[in-house]
Motif scaffolding. Structure first.
Motif, PDB file in Angstrom:
ATOM      1  N   ARG A   6       0.843  -1.195   0.000  1.00 30.75           N
ATOM      2  CA  ARG A   6       0.000   0.000   0.000  1.00 30.75           C
ATOM      3  C   ARG A   6       0.887   1.257   0.000  1.00 30.75           C
ATOM      4  O   ARG A   6       0.646   2.200  -0.755  1.00 30.75           O
ATOM      5  CB  ARG A   6      -0.918   0.007   1.225  1.00 30.75           C
ATOM      6  N   LEU A   7       1.927   1.245   0.845  1.00 25.23           N
ATOM      7  CA  LEU A   7       2.844   2.387   0.893  1.00 25.23           C
ATOM      8  C   LEU A   7       3.529   2.600  -0.454  1.00 25.23           C
ATOM      9  O   LEU A   7       3.664   3.735  -0.925  1.00 25.23           O
ATOM     10  CB  LEU A   7       3.892   2.176   1.988  1.00 25.23           C
ATOM     11  N   GLU A   8       3.960   1.517  -1.086  1.00 22.10           N
ATOM     12  CA  GLU A   8       4.620   1.618  -2.389  1.00 22.10           C
ATOM     13  C   GLU A   8       3.686   2.238  -3.427  1.00 22.10           C
ATOM     14  O   GLU A   8       4.096   3.111  -4.198  1.00 22.10           O
ATOM     15  CB  GLU A   8       5.092   0.243  -2.857  1.00 22.10           C
ATOM     16  N   ARG A   9       2.431   1.781  -3.437  1.00 25.03           N
ATOM     17  CA  ARG A   9       1.451   2.323  -4.396  1.00 25.03           C
ATOM     18  C   ARG A   9       1.131   3.786  -4.098  1.00 25.03           C
ATOM     19  O   ARG A   9       1.108   4.625  -4.992  1.00 25.03           O
ATOM     20  CB  ARG A   9       0.158   1.516  -4.367  1.00 25.03           C
ATOM     21  N   THR A  10       0.886   4.080  -2.832  1.00 30.41           N
ATOM     22  CA  THR A  10       0.468   5.426  -2.437  1.00 30.41           C
ATOM     23  C   THR A  10       1.553   6.466  -2.677  1.00 30.41           C
ATOM     24  O   THR A  10       1.276   7.563  -3.152  1.00 30.41           O
ATOM     25  CB  THR A  10       0.056   5.435  -0.950  1.00 30.41           C
ATOM     26  N   TYR A  11       2.797   6.117  -2.348  1.00 28.77           N
ATOM     27  CA  TYR A  11       3.888   7.094  -2.397  1.00 28.77           C
ATOM     28  C   TYR A  11       4.868   6.861  -3.550  1.00 28.77           C
ATOM     29  O   TYR A  11       5.889   7.535  -3.635  1.00 28.77           O
ATOM     30  CB  TYR A  11       4.621   7.125  -1.052  1.00 28.77           C
TER      31      TYR A  11
END
Length: 111
Positions: A85-90
């Motif tokens: 999720r962090l990779e996708r979001t940021y």
């Protein structure tokens, strides 16, 4: 002592990434049984001028067996899902490294 290390590339929004990581992701990692300590740090690469800031997360366990047990725990799937999720979001990437069985360890004493 065994250590799990995750290197993160520079996120698109560093301030928001730091906030999200500290408020959400770190609480997931603290669910690992036998976790000794964690550290989340900014990492500066002096050889890179375009994106010098990245991040490093470290989790220490008392033994390789404890680290392996943590990786097999249900908490790890939640942590991996949140990392994605962090990779996708940021728009950043992470890379997992596992350090085990130090060959040489020393401390320095200042006189």
């Amino acid at each position: 002592m065994a250590e799990l290390t995750v290197h993160w590339t520079r996120p698109q929004d560093t301030a928001a990434f730091e906030r999200d990581y500290i408020q959400n992701h770190l609480s997931l990692t603290r669910q690992w049984v036998e976790l000794v300590s964690t550290q989340f740090s900014r990492t500066i690469d002096p050889t890179t001028t375009s994106d010098p800031i990245a991040y490093t997360f470290r989790a220490q366990f008392p033994s390789q067996a404890a680290l392996e047990a943590a990786l097999q725990s249900p908490s790890t799937q939640r942590i991996q899902d949140d990392a994605q999720r962090l990779e996708r979001t940021y728009q950043c990437t992470s890379r997992l490294l596992i350090l085990s069985d130090p060959i040489e360890a020393a401390t320095t004493e200042k006189v």
